[in-house]
Enzyme design. Structure first.
Site, PDB file in Angstrom:
ATOM      1  NE  ARG A   5      -2.006  -1.606   3.433  1.00 26.79           N
ATOM      2  CZ  ARG A   5      -2.254  -2.946   3.854  1.00 26.79           C
ATOM      3  NH1 ARG A   5      -3.256  -3.594   3.412  1.00 26.79           N
ATOM      4  NH2 ARG A   5      -1.287  -3.570   4.908  1.00 26.79           N
ATOM      5  CG  ASP A  43       6.571  -6.883  -2.955  1.00 24.82           C
ATOM      6  OD1 ASP A  43       6.169  -8.164  -2.339  1.00 24.82           O
ATOM      7  OD2 ASP A  43       5.901  -5.793  -2.175  1.00 24.82           O
ATOM      8  NE  ARG A  49       5.933  -1.846  12.818  1.00 28.57           N
ATOM      9  CZ  ARG A  49       4.954  -0.639  12.773  1.00 28.57           C
ATOM     10  NH1 ARG A  49       5.576   0.459  12.217  1.00 28.57           N
ATOM     11  NH2 ARG A  49       3.729  -0.827  12.946  1.00 28.57           N
ATOM     12  CG  ASP A  88       8.874   8.174  11.294  1.00 29.20           C
ATOM     13  OD1 ASP A  88       8.961   9.111  11.997  1.00 29.20           O
ATOM     14  OD2 ASP A  88       7.687   7.501  11.086  1.00 29.20           O
ATOM     15  CD  GLU A 127       9.801   3.385  17.172  1.00 25.32           C
ATOM     16  OE1 GLU A 127       8.683   3.382  17.391  1.00 25.32           O
ATOM     17  OE2 GLU A 127      10.137   3.170  15.933  1.00 25.32           O
ATOM     18  CG  HIS A 136       6.772   5.535  14.889  1.00 28.42           C
ATOM     19  ND1 HIS A 136       6.907   4.002  15.178  1.00 28.42           N
ATOM     20  CD2 HIS A 136       5.713   5.331  13.763  1.00 28.42           C
ATOM     21  CE1 HIS A 136       6.428   3.283  14.529  1.00 28.42           C
ATOM     22  NE2 HIS A 136       5.652   3.852  13.691  1.00 28.42           N
TER      23      HIS A 136
HETATM   24  N1  LIG Z   1       5.986   5.042  10.247  1.00 26.30           N
HETATM   25  C1  LIG Z   1       4.850   5.002  10.609  1.00 26.30           C
HETATM   26  O1  LIG Z   1       4.251   5.640  11.251  1.00 26.30           O
HETATM   27  C2  LIG Z   1       4.032   3.882   9.896  1.00 26.30           C
HETATM   28  C3  LIG Z   1       2.818   3.983   9.634  1.00 26.30           C
HETATM   29  C4  LIG Z   1       1.996   3.110   8.832  1.00 26.30           C
HETATM   30  C5  LIG Z   1       2.693   1.911   8.565  1.00 26.30           C
HETATM   31  N2  LIG Z   1       4.065   1.666   8.723  1.00 26.30           N
HETATM   32  C6  LIG Z   1       4.661   0.367   8.230  1.00 26.30           C
HETATM   33  O2  LIG Z   1       4.956   0.657   7.087  1.00 26.30           O
HETATM   34  C7  LIG Z   1       5.358  -0.874   6.328  1.00 26.30           C
HETATM   35  C8  LIG Z   1       4.476  -1.103   5.224  1.00 26.30           C
HETATM   36  O3  LIG Z   1       3.227  -0.832   5.316  1.00 26.30           O
HETATM   37  P1  LIG Z   1       1.911  -1.086   4.008  1.00 26.30           P
HETATM   38  O4  LIG Z   1       0.675  -0.662   4.469  1.00 26.30           O
HETATM   39  O5  LIG Z   1       2.547  -0.713   2.727  1.00 26.30           O
HETATM   40  O6  LIG Z   1       2.203  -2.632   3.974  1.00 26.30           O
HETATM   41  P2  LIG Z   1       1.698  -3.653   2.907  1.00 26.30           P
HETATM   42  O7  LIG Z   1       1.453  -5.089   3.699  1.00 26.30           O
HETATM   43  O8  LIG Z   1       0.369  -3.129   1.972  1.00 26.30           O
HETATM   44  O9  LIG Z   1       2.993  -3.832   1.991  1.00 26.30           O
HETATM   45  C9  LIG Z   1       3.926  -4.630   2.451  1.00 26.30           C
HETATM   46  C10 LIG Z   1       4.761  -4.933   1.077  1.00 26.30           C
HETATM   47  O10 LIG Z   1       6.161  -5.678   1.648  1.00 26.30           O
HETATM   48  C11 LIG Z   1       6.262  -6.980   0.879  1.00 26.30           C
HETATM   49  N3  LIG Z   1       7.353  -7.514   1.387  1.00 26.30           N
HETATM   50  C12 LIG Z   1       7.393  -8.589   2.492  1.00 26.30           C
HETATM   51  N4  LIG Z   1       8.323  -8.865   2.538  1.00 26.30           N
HETATM   52  C13 LIG Z   1       9.027  -8.708   2.010  1.00 26.30           C
HETATM   53  C14 LIG Z   1      10.575  -8.960   1.664  1.00 26.30           C
HETATM   54  N5  LIG Z   1      11.284  -9.638   2.255  1.00 26.30           N
HETATM   55  N6  LIG Z   1      11.055  -8.331   0.564  1.00 26.30           N
HETATM   56  C15 LIG Z   1      10.350  -7.364  -0.499  1.00 26.30           C
HETATM   57  N7  LIG Z   1       9.087  -7.183  -0.120  1.00 26.30           N
HETATM   58  C16 LIG Z   1       8.587  -7.781   0.826  1.00 26.30           C
HETATM   59  C17 LIG Z   1       4.706  -7.527   0.650  1.00 26.30           C
HETATM   60  O11 LIG Z   1       4.733  -8.376  -0.251  1.00 26.30           O
HETATM   61  C18 LIG Z   1       4.000  -6.160   0.705  1.00 26.30           C
HETATM   62  O12 LIG Z   1       3.798  -6.012  -1.008  1.00 26.30           O
HETATM   63  C19 LIG Z   1       4.648  -1.732   7.721  1.00 26.30           C
HETATM   64  O13 LIG Z   1       5.805  -2.122   8.254  1.00 26.30           O
HETATM   65  C20 LIG Z   1       4.301  -0.674   8.491  1.00 26.30           C
HETATM   66  O14 LIG Z   1       4.089  -1.251   9.820  1.00 26.30           O
HETATM   67  C21 LIG Z   1       4.848   2.502   9.483  1.00 26.30           C
END
Ligand SMILES: NC(=O)c1ccc[n+]([C@@H]2O[C@H](COP(=O)([O-])OP(=O)(O)OC[C@H]3O[C@@H](n4cnc5c(N)ncnc54)[C@H](O)[C@@H]3O)[C@@H](O)[C@H]2O)c1
Length: 306
Positions: free
Chosen positions: A149, A169, A231, A255, A260, A278
């Protein structure tokens, strides 16, 4: 049907609850012990990250049918035990996507234009105009690891900036998307080698823990920037710190941290690092979307009309 809202959520979510026929209580400061006593009266609870929905709470939740988290992930909920008890657990994975993506672009611009560092010097009454010659995003290689996403939204924005996009990916990304945004899908090492901006949007898994380590950093261009809003444990912070100190890479915007709040002061103090607490997903809009989505899922699940 009674709904308990345990954490502070956006007013838009509360307004939606008010406009429904649901009976609800808003107790954003409720303690863990108070929750364990109160929970038995409710069919649904809505939480953010403060409230821990643990086994001892769930054991007393005789009427509970659904736990909704207004946010991404369900780390603060004992999902397995909830499932054992037949309780649905939902969250709002889409709500923060745009906020994190825009923040990521902001970090990339800050890294390449030194906005934060320039502002700091001027705050110290130093006029160092000549020192801050930046570079532009246009024409640079944007390398994404993780095209879910958030990764996709950043790619849309990076494309609008005229960047060349390469990505990796573990799942196949739809052709319509890759061709619309001219994304070259490739292997992980290739992204490390070619990226001017190496950007991480993966979940934390056994495979992604310390995905950025000394060996991978060695593959990167010396002029490359690293961005992490995913993360903290996805990168080996110590290896990144050493690389920055040796000028092995140009900079990093972080971030999220291995622990943390973070404790590695030398990393936070390093001028090549932009550290933020964060906050990538923290916007009014994202909080509103998360609250509305959590409330909507609860109302739908309990078949309550609005
Ligand atoms: N900093 C913040 O405030 C904040 C806020 C929201 C989300 N996040 C983090 O952002 C990250 C991504 O969120 P998202 O909504 O895009 O998740 P998502 O599940 O929509 O997308 C993650 C993608 O990573 C891919 N993936 C998994 N393992 C992989 C690997 N080893 N190599 C390559 N690709 C791989 C998956 O196939 C997927 O397409 C999550 O870790 C989430 O916790 C951080």
């Amino acid at each position: 049907m009674k709904i308990l809202v345990c954490d502070q959520i956006s007013q838009d979510g509360i307004d939606l609850l008010r406009s429904s026929k649901a009976e609800f209580e808003y107790v954003p400061e409720i303690s863990h012990d108070e929750l364990a006593v109160k929970i038995s009266d409710f069919e649904a609870i809505i939480v953010r990250s403060r409230t821990r929905v643990t086994k001892d709470v769930l054991l007393r939740a005789n009427r509970l049918r659904i736990v909704a988290r207004a946010g991404v992930g369900v780390d603060n909920i004992d999902v397995e035990f909830a499932k054992e008890r037949g309780i649905e657990v939902v969250n709002t994975p889409d709500a923060l996507t745009n906020a994190v993506a825009e923040f990521t672009i902001g970090l990339m611009i800050d890294l390449s234009r030194s906005i934060t560092n320039a502002a700091t010097t001027l705050r110290n009454m130093e006029w160092k105009k000549a020192q801050f010659v930046g570079s532009e995003l246009q024409g640079k290689v944007y390398g994404a690891i993780g095209v879910g996403r958030i990764g996709r939204r950043v790619i849309e924005l990076a494309h609008a900036f005229g960047m060349k996009i390469i990505a990796h990916d573990i799942v196949e990304i739809p052709k319509e998307f890759t061709s619309s945004y001219e994304v070259e899908m490739t292997n992980q090492d290739e992204v490390f080698r070619r990226a001017d901006f190496l950007d991480l949007h993966v979940p934390l898994t056994n495979e992604t823990r310390h995905l950025v380590n000394r060996e991978k950093i060695e593959m990167m261009k010396q002029s490359a920037f690293l961005v992490n809003t995913s993360r903290g444990q996805v990168i080996d912070e110590q290896a990144v710190l050493v690389a920055l100190e040796k000028e092995r890479i140009a900079g990093a915007a972080l971030d999220v941290f291995e622990t943390e709040p973070p404790t590695r002061e030398s990393l936070l103090q390093n001028k090549r690092v932009i550290p933020t607490p964060h906050i990538a997903g923290q916007t009014l809009e994202a909080q509103s979307k998360a609250a509305i989505s959590a409330v909507r899922q609860v109302l739908d699940f309990l078949s309550i009309k609005t």
